[in-house]
Structure formats: C-alpha cells, structure tokens
Design an enzyme around this catalytic site. Structure first.
Site, PDB file in Angstrom:
ATOM      1  N   HIS A  49       0.831  -1.204   0.000  1.00  0.00           N
ATOM      2  CA  HIS A  49       0.000   0.000   0.000  1.00  0.00           C
ATOM      3  C   HIS A  49       0.864   1.252   0.000  1.00  0.00           C
ATOM      4  CE1 HIS A  49      -3.674  -2.258   0.682  1.00  0.00           C
ATOM      5  NE2 HIS A  49      -3.036  -2.958   1.583  1.00  0.00           N
ATOM      6  N   LYS A 247     -10.025  -1.552   3.936  1.00  0.00           N
ATOM      7  CA  LYS A 247      -9.825  -0.970   2.604  1.00  0.00           C
ATOM      8  C   LYS A 247     -10.839  -1.474   1.587  1.00  0.00           C
ATOM      9  CE  LYS A 247      -4.954  -0.484   3.564  1.00  0.00           C
ATOM     10  NZ  LYS A 247      -5.061  -1.264   4.822  1.00  0.00           N
ATOM     11  N   ARG A 307      -6.791 -11.602   9.729  1.00  0.00           N
ATOM     12  CA  ARG A 307      -6.124 -10.380  10.204  1.00  0.00           C
ATOM     13  C   ARG A 307      -5.992 -10.435  11.722  1.00  0.00           C
ATOM     14  NH1 ARG A 307     -10.312  -9.219   6.835  1.00  0.00           N
ATOM     15  NH2 ARG A 307      -9.938  -7.907   5.016  1.00  0.00           N
ATOM     16  N   SER A 334      -3.275  -5.411   8.118  1.00  0.00           N
ATOM     17  CA  SER A 334      -2.904  -4.601   6.959  1.00  0.00           C
ATOM     18  C   SER A 334      -2.699  -3.158   7.407  1.00  0.00           C
ATOM     19  CB  SER A 334      -4.014  -4.673   5.908  1.00  0.00           C
ATOM     20  OG  SER A 334      -3.580  -4.045   4.739  1.00  0.00           O
ATOM     21  N   CYS A 397       1.711 -25.661 -16.253  1.00  0.00           N
ATOM     22  CA  CYS A 397       0.943 -24.407 -16.179  1.00  0.00           C
ATOM     23  C   CYS A 397       1.881 -23.214 -15.944  1.00  0.00           C
ATOM     24  CB  CYS A 397      -0.070 -24.444 -15.043  1.00  0.00           C
ATOM     25  SG  CYS A 397      -1.198 -25.830 -15.085  1.00  0.00           S
TER      26      CYS A 397
HETATM   27  C1  LIG Z   1      -7.283 -10.700   4.353  1.00  0.00           C
HETATM   28  C2  LIG Z   1      -5.981  -9.997   4.545  1.00  0.00           C
HETATM   29  C3  LIG Z   1      -5.513  -9.089   3.603  1.00  0.00           C
HETATM   30  C4  LIG Z   1      -4.319  -8.410   3.791  1.00  0.00           C
HETATM   31  N1  LIG Z   1      -3.830  -7.621   2.799  1.00  0.00           N
HETATM   32  C5  LIG Z   1      -2.663  -6.960   2.977  1.00  0.00           C
HETATM   33  C6  LIG Z   1      -2.119  -6.171   1.946  1.00  0.00           C
HETATM   34  O1  LIG Z   1      -2.623  -6.136   0.839  1.00  0.00           O
HETATM   35  N2  LIG Z   1      -1.015  -5.459   2.213  1.00  0.00           N
HETATM   36  C7  LIG Z   1      -0.400  -5.481   3.417  1.00  0.00           C
HETATM   37  O2  LIG Z   1       0.564  -4.755   3.604  1.00  0.00           O
HETATM   38  N3  LIG Z   1      -0.856  -6.279   4.406  1.00  0.00           N
HETATM   39  C8  LIG Z   1      -1.951  -7.027   4.204  1.00  0.00           C
HETATM   40  N4  LIG Z   1      -2.426  -7.850   5.173  1.00  0.00           N
HETATM   41  C9  LIG Z   1      -1.716  -7.935   6.437  1.00  0.00           C
HETATM   42  C10 LIG Z   1      -0.482  -8.821   6.355  1.00  0.00           C
HETATM   43  O3  LIG Z   1      -0.780 -10.023   5.702  1.00  0.00           O
HETATM   44  C11 LIG Z   1       0.002  -9.065   7.773  1.00  0.00           C
HETATM   45  O4  LIG Z   1       0.201  -7.827   8.402  1.00  0.00           O
HETATM   46  C12 LIG Z   1       1.307  -9.841   7.832  1.00  0.00           C
HETATM   47  O5  LIG Z   1       1.295 -10.960   7.001  1.00  0.00           O
HETATM   48  C13 LIG Z   1       1.525 -10.259   9.277  1.00  0.00           C
HETATM   49  O6  LIG Z   1       2.688 -11.003   9.362  1.00  0.00           O
HETATM   50  P1  LIG Z   1       3.079 -11.673  10.730  1.00  0.00           P
HETATM   51  O7  LIG Z   1       4.461 -12.189  10.558  1.00  0.00           O
HETATM   52  O8  LIG Z   1       2.818 -10.724  11.843  1.00  0.00           O
HETATM   53  O9  LIG Z   1       2.019 -12.831  10.949  1.00  0.00           O
HETATM   54  P2  LIG Z   1       2.021 -14.355  10.435  1.00  0.00           P
HETATM   55  O10 LIG Z   1       2.342 -14.456   9.018  1.00  0.00           O
HETATM   56  O11 LIG Z   1       0.747 -14.964  10.893  1.00  0.00           O
HETATM   57  O12 LIG Z   1       3.232 -14.986  11.239  1.00  0.00           O
HETATM   58  C14 LIG Z   1       3.165 -15.273  12.612  1.00  0.00           C
HETATM   59  C15 LIG Z   1       3.839 -16.602  12.825  1.00  0.00           C
HETATM   60  O13 LIG Z   1       3.950 -16.878  14.206  1.00  0.00           O
HETATM   61  C16 LIG Z   1       3.823 -18.269  14.375  1.00  0.00           C
HETATM   62  N5  LIG Z   1       3.443 -18.530  15.765  1.00  0.00           N
HETATM   63  C17 LIG Z   1       2.306 -18.124  16.389  1.00  0.00           C
HETATM   64  N6  LIG Z   1       2.296 -18.546  17.670  1.00  0.00           N
HETATM   65  C18 LIG Z   1       3.447 -19.247  17.850  1.00  0.00           C
HETATM   66  C19 LIG Z   1       3.996 -19.940  18.953  1.00  0.00           C
HETATM   67  N7  LIG Z   1       3.360 -20.019  20.130  1.00  0.00           N
HETATM   68  N8  LIG Z   1       5.198 -20.559  18.798  1.00  0.00           N
HETATM   69  C20 LIG Z   1       5.851 -20.488  17.616  1.00  0.00           C
HETATM   70  N9  LIG Z   1       5.359 -19.861  16.526  1.00  0.00           N
HETATM   71  C21 LIG Z   1       4.181 -19.235  16.644  1.00  0.00           C
HETATM   72  C22 LIG Z   1       2.722 -18.644  13.408  1.00  0.00           C
HETATM   73  O14 LIG Z   1       2.748 -20.016  13.111  1.00  0.00           O
HETATM   74  C23 LIG Z   1       3.036 -17.753  12.228  1.00  0.00           C
HETATM   75  O15 LIG Z   1       3.805 -18.403  11.254  1.00  0.00           O
HETATM   76  C24 LIG Z   1      -3.592  -8.598   4.984  1.00  0.00           C
HETATM   77  C25 LIG Z   1      -4.031  -9.541   5.919  1.00  0.00           C
HETATM   78  C26 LIG Z   1      -5.198 -10.266   5.682  1.00  0.00           C
HETATM   79  C27 LIG Z   1      -5.612 -11.323   6.635  1.00  0.00           C
END
Ligand SMILES: Cc1cc2nc3c(=O)[nH]c(=O)nc-3n(C[C@H](O)[C@H](O)[C@H](O)COP(=O)(O)OP(=O)(O)OC[C@H]3O[C@@H](n4cnc5c(N)ncnc54)[C@H](O)[C@@H]3O)c2cc1C
Length: 474
Positions: A49, A247, A307, A334, A397
């Site tokens: 974004h 959004k 989210r 997001s 593919c």
């Molecule tokens: C529908 C949707 C649309 C989105 N669109 C956008 C977009 O277009 N642009 C944008 O910038 N952002 C977007 N986002 C947001 C973005 O995807 C997230 O902000 C980002 O992926 C978060 O990353 P993370 O590493 O915090 O979470 P995650 O990818 O969930 O990683 C967290 C990790 O922690 C691990 N974990 C949890 N608990 C434990 C534990 N106790 N022990 C060990 N491991 C653990 C999990 O297994 C996981 O792998 C969107 C999100 C959603 C759901």
C-alpha cells in the site's frame, strides 16, 4: 544461551530476523509450523500500500509510508517479485467529496496522489462501471509475491547467521533474573531478548508473560483468484472507498498476472480458514460495484486469511512495561506487508536502545532464483546444456523445471513439502492446481531429501499424501 529469540516465521518475524542479522548477536527464529510463511503472511491481498489512508500520526501511517519506500531496494537485494503498478480508489458521484478528504489525508501522510476525472480513468481502466466518475491514483502502490518475499527474508537472514527452528511451538515463557526461559514442545530455550511476532497468536504470547492488555481478534478475509488469461482486464489495484471495515473489496493483478478479488472482513476464531458461499457471494457483489464483465469462469482458487486486529486498532510495537527486553510486535494487520521493512527497522532501534551489539559483515544480497520462464531462449539453452534438469518441465501451467525445484530445496530455509516448493517457485499455482505436477514434485522432494515418499507431506505435519505402499514395484 541466545541473545535474541524471535517468535514467529511470518513476514514480520523474518523481516526482524534479517534486520538483526547485521549484528554480532546469536539469534534464532522459532516457528510452530514446518515452514515459514504459513499463516497470515501466506493469505492476503499482497499489496504494498502507498500509505495514503492510515490515520495520520499512527504507527500504521508512519511505517507504511517508510516501508513502501524501502521496497524497491529490498526487491533488488532479495530478488523477489515486486512491481509498482499504482492503485486507484474509485468513487461514484456521491462519493467524490470523500475522495477529496482522502487527498488531504494523503498530504498529511506525505504520499503522492492525483485525482483522475472520468474520461482519463475509463481510458486507463476500460472495465470500470459507468457510475464510477473519479479515482484517486496512488502511483507508489505496488504488488508483491508474499511467499517469495517471506522466504527470501529468512533465507538471507540465515545466510547471515540466523538460526531457524521449525516445528517449535512456544508454550510458556518464564523470566529468570536477566534472561527468559522459553518453553517449547522441543525443550526449553534460554535467551536474553524475546521478540513476539506471533501474528494472530501474539496476544496469547503476551499473556504468557502476564500482559493482558494485548487482545487480538482474528478477522477473516476471503478471496477469489483468477487464472492468467490472454484477454486484458484491470491494470491497477482498484479499491472502493475505505470504510470502518478496512480498505474494502479490491480487484487487482498479481505479480504473475493472475487477478485477485477480495477480501471481505468478518470476525472469526483462530484456525478458521474456511471459505463459505456467503462470503464469496459478498466478494462477488463487492467487486461488481467497481468493474463489469469479471471473468468469473477463470476462477482457479478461493482462500481465506486472518487479520490480527488489536483492540487499539493500531500496530502494537513496544517493549513490555513489566518485562525488560521483551518486545511485542502485535496487531500487525494490513498494511503489515507494506510496513514490514520499516517495522523491522523500528524494532531494531528499540532493541539497540537497551542493548549494545557490534555490527558484523552482512551480505544483504540473496543469490537470485533461476526462473526459466523469464530467460531468453539463448540463456535457457545454455543453462540446459550445463544442467539438463533445467530442460525437464515439471509444472506445465507455470513452466517450472526440475532444476528450479531442486534449487529451492537445497537453499537455506529450503522447501521440505509440496506446498513449500509451490510457495517458492510456483508449481501447483496454475490452472490445474497441481493435478499434473504434484506427484512429480513429491518424487523430487523424496529423492533430494533422501526420505521415503511416504514421509513427504502436502503442507502441515498432518497433511499426509501417501499413507502406505499398495503394491510392490519392480
Ligand atoms: C485478508 C488480509 C488481507 C491483507 N492484505 C494486505 C495487503 O494487501 N497489504 C499489506 O501490507 N498487508 C496485508 N495484510 C496484512 C499482512 O498479511 C500481515 O500484516 C502480515 O502478514 C503479518 O505477518 P506476521 O508475521 O505478523 O504474521 P504471520 O504471518 O501470521 O506470522 C506469525 C507466525 O507466528 C507463528 N506462531 C504463532 N504462535 C506461535 C507460537 N506459540 N510458537 C511459535 N510460533 C508461533 C505462526 O505459526 C506464524 O507463522 C492482509 C491480511 C489479511 C488477513
């Protein structure tokens, strides 16, 4: 004893791991799944974004705009797919005043935008509905391949000395004098610093050390993915006006010229990744308020992502008030992907405030992936001469060869499952969704990892493919 332990191998944990790999600190990422990028980072819109819409002054606004700027350099260093295609937020006649308010917000957030009038807009996007009369163009908005990005971050962090412990779930955390004991299903790990980047579970991790203020509620977003086809469709990421729910339902090309449509936003519970007819109907109707003649016959997949919404509504990035050297990176909904490099920079500063680590030699560049489908005929032929495995197409593919699959198995943070290979180099992402290539990828994985084909999983530890041998093959 580790210096730094990061909980979570999503885009946020992996970004932080790479940022901290510059320092002479013993750092480990623990991830409960059998690969990185398995939860929210795997299922989202993948839009970098521009940052015109978060509330001015919020962490989201600051880190989104800074993160967006950092992506060009990052994509060069880590060799992941990224393109600044621009976004257009669309308005009907009655919505035009809101569009003008968004221009003011963009100014406050320091994001370049431009209002497009109807004629120009419809020339740029011929599939727009006739009642769309204006649009807010944000040219810095980009699209990214989130799987490739996340894996590249972790691979580069590991190339620079960070450890990754997969299948390691944090169950409890105890503060002991000047360090923490992190209790996992694979034993207890001692560390001086903990970084909680556990996505939708970051509230649970905060509760383990008695911080009940962080309360995460998952909000599900569902999607359609359309195949890449030859007729032209949309060229930019098209948004409706943002609302309280977020959004809104977008229509966008992806980095591989597929098209993505979604998401909706509905409160749910952790682990609810199901797509439902009701949700998909909501998305279909939402997209149709923006564009006409959507080629729904080209749908190849539905999926849902969760989210991690904190009650504050903003990102929660701070040291725990009662536990020194315990940092929360929670509520990263997001624009978490767009903000990720800036979040990592912010956490790096927080960590260095209390702790002194010397810098060490750091190579920011990941060895580029070989992508056969992007090579000229000459380069392709030369490569095949050198290694005939690049001449054997496994995924028809997406045009992926055996050589490319072998490469992503043997890198740092290499693939060990069918889904792991798919996320890294795309076999199974095409129209047949792995119908033809999956058995071949399974055989390659078993051979390269030197394990029985019965041990190869589709994705998670529970996702068996082959259960037993049914006949003896001579
Ligand atoms: C529908 C949707 C649309 C989105 N669109 C956008 C977009 O277009 N642009 C944008 O910038 N952002 C977007 N986002 C947001 C973005 O995807 C997230 O902000 C980002 O992926 C978060 O990353 P993370 O590493 O915090 O979470 P995650 O990818 O969930 O990683 C967290 C990790 O922690 C691990 N974990 C949890 N608990 C434990 C534990 N106790 N022990 C060990 N491991 C653990 C999990 O297994 C996981 O792998 C969107 C999100 C959603 C759901």
């Amino acid at each position: 004893m580790y210096d730094i332990l990061i909980i979570g191998g999503g885009i946020i944990g992996c970004s932080i791991a790479r940022a901290l790999a510059k320092y002479d600190a013993k750092t480990v990422v623990v991830e409960k799944n059998n690969d990185v990028c398995e939860e929210t980072s795997m299922a989202n819109s993948a839009i970098v974004h521009s940052g015109y819409d978060p509330l001015p002054g919020s962490l989201k606004a600051k880190l989104n705009v800074r993160g967006n700027e950092m992506f060009t350099q990052l994509a060069k260093e880590l060799d992941f797919e990224f393109g600044r295609i621009g976004s257009i937020t669309l308005a009907t006649e009655e919505q035009v005043p809101v569009l003008k308010e968004l221009v003011e917000r963009a100014k406050q957030n320091n994001v370049p935008v431009e209002i497009l009038e109807k004629d120009k807009l419809h020339e740029m996007e011929p599939f727009l509905n006739d009642d769309i009369v204006a649009g807010l163009l944000a040219p810095t908005c980009g699209i990214v391949n989130p799987f490739e990005y996340c894996v590249a971050l972790m691979e580069n962090a590991m190339d620079n000395g960070v450890e990754l412990k997969l299948n390691t779930e944090v169950k409890d955390i105890k503060k002991v004098n000047d360090h923490y004991e992190v209790v996992t299903n694979n034993g207890t790990i001692e560390t001086k610093i903990v970084i909680n980047a556990a996505g939708i579970h970051s509230g649970d991790v905060a509760h383990m050390i008695g911080n009940m203020a962080i309360q995460i509620t998952p909000y599900k977003g569902e999607y359609f993915v359309l195949d890449h086809f030859t007729q032209p469709f949309v060229n930019h990421t098209l948004f409706p006006l943002p609302s309280k729910k977020g959004k809104g339902i977008l229509v966008s090309p992806t980095t591989h010229r597929n098209y993505i449509i979604g998401p909706n936003s509905n409160e749910t519970v952790p682990e609810d990744y199901a797509t439902e007819q009701k949700g998909l109907d909501e998305i279909r109707a939402g997209a149709q308020t923006l564009v006409h003649d959507i080629p729904f016959q080209e749908i190849i997949r539905n999926f849902a992502g969760l989210r991690a919404k904190d009650i504050s509504g903003d990102f929660v990035i701070k040291e725990d008030e009662n536990n020194a050297n315990f940092f929360h990176v929670a509520g990263i909904q997001s624009p978490g992907i767009a903000s990720s490099p800036a979040i990592a920079e912010y956490v790096e500063e927080l960590v260095l405030k209390n702790n002194k680590f010397a810098t060490k030699a750091f190579n920011p560049v990941r060895r580029p992936l070989v992508k056969l489908s992007k090579l000229s005929d000459e380069a392709r032929n030369a490569l095949i001469k050198q290694d005939p495995r690049f001449g054997k197409i496994i995924c028809r593919c997406e045009k992926v060869s055996e050589g490319e699959i072998v490469d992503v198995i043997h890198r740092n943070c290499g693939a060990t499952t069918i889904k792991g290979v798919k996320k890294r180099i795309r076999p199974g992402f095409g129209k047949c969704q792995g119908g033809f290539c999956e058995p071949l990828v399974l055989k390659i994985l078993a051979r390269e990892l030197n394990v029985s084909p019965l041990d190869i999983k589709y994705g998670s530890k529970k996702a068996d493919i082959l259960l037993s041998e049914s006949k003896e093959v001579k």
